[in-house]
Motif scaffolding. Structure first.
Motif, mmCIF file in Angstrom:
data_model
loop_
_atom_site.group_PDB
_atom_site.id
_atom_site.type_symbol
_atom_site.label_atom_id
_atom_site.label_comp_id
_atom_site.label_asym_id
_atom_site.label_seq_id
_atom_site.Cartn_x
_atom_site.Cartn_y
_atom_site.Cartn_z
ATOM 1 N N ARG A 189 -12.693 -28.759 -43.405
ATOM 2 C CA ARG A 189 -13.934 -28.012 -43.523
ATOM 3 C C ARG A 189 -13.643 -26.601 -44.022
ATOM 4 O O ARG A 189 -12.622 -26.014 -43.627
ATOM 5 C CB ARG A 189 -14.646 -27.925 -42.188
ATOM 6 C CG ARG A 189 -15.257 -29.233 -41.750
ATOM 7 C CD ARG A 189 -16.006 -29.032 -40.483
ATOM 8 N NE ARG A 189 -15.061 -28.809 -39.401
ATOM 9 C CZ ARG A 189 -15.208 -29.253 -38.173
ATOM 10 N NH1 ARG A 189 -16.271 -29.908 -37.843
ATOM 11 N NH2 ARG A 189 -14.302 -29.010 -37.256
ATOM 12 N N THR A 248 -13.244 -33.844 -42.462
ATOM 13 C CA THR A 248 -14.438 -34.577 -42.863
ATOM 14 C C THR A 248 -14.020 -35.774 -43.706
ATOM 15 O O THR A 248 -13.238 -35.620 -44.641
ATOM 16 C CB THR A 248 -15.381 -33.660 -43.682
ATOM 17 O OG1 THR A 248 -15.741 -32.544 -42.874
ATOM 18 C CG2 THR A 248 -16.628 -34.395 -44.125
ATOM 19 N N GLU A 251 -16.819 -36.778 -39.048
ATOM 20 C CA GLU A 251 -15.763 -35.791 -38.852
ATOM 21 C C GLU A 251 -14.808 -36.274 -37.782
ATOM 22 O O GLU A 251 -15.210 -36.958 -36.835
ATOM 23 C CB GLU A 251 -16.371 -34.444 -38.483
ATOM 24 C CG GLU A 251 -17.238 -33.898 -39.596
ATOM 25 C CD GLU A 251 -17.505 -32.420 -39.473
ATOM 26 O OE1 GLU A 251 -16.850 -31.752 -38.660
ATOM 27 O OE2 GLU A 251 -18.376 -31.946 -40.197
#
Length: 130
Positions: free
Chosen positions: A128, A105, A99
């Motif tokens: 996310r 991500t 991340e």
């Protein structure tokens, strides 16, 4: 963390539909004779169609299309599509690599056809879920 494998079937009919939608009527995507004459194993899927299928997998993993912030690939092998009712399968795998500080991500993606990788350096950045 590995993401669920997604498999897409690609047939000659899919190539015809994609050619009509994209305007890419290059004969390597429909003429066996032409494709083999230029050194290909036969008719191959459009690169951008292959990328779109992989993008569909990334979108499914991300939960929505607008969660995909960046998506890049390099084409490394063609996706041969036989002239039968079965076509071929494109298998897409993803691994979460980490991340960013911005809450994104990174997913490293692998796409294979007939056991061979057809993309290299395939990566996506996704937001996310909230």
């Amino acid at each position: 963390m590995e993401l669920p494998v997604q498999t897409f079937r690609v047939t000659r009919a899919d190539l015809v539909r994609y050619a009509g939608a994209s305007g890419d009527f290059n004969p390597i995507h429909w003429s066996e004779r032409f494709a083999t004459k230029v050194g290909l194993p036969g008719v191959i899927a459009h690169g951008m169609y292959t990328m779109a299928l992989v993008g569909r997998a990334v979108t499914a993993w991300a939960g929505s299309a607008d969660a995909v912030v960046d998506f890049n690939v390099r084409f490394s092998r063609p996706v041969p599509v036989p002239d039968d009712d079965e076509g071929t399968e494109l298998e897409v795998r993803g691994v979460v690599k980490g991340e960013t500080g911005a809450g994104l991500t990174q997913i490293d993606v692998t796409a294979t056809c007939r056991g061979e990788k057809v993309l290299s350096q395939a990566r996506a950045l996704v937001r996310r879920p909230a």
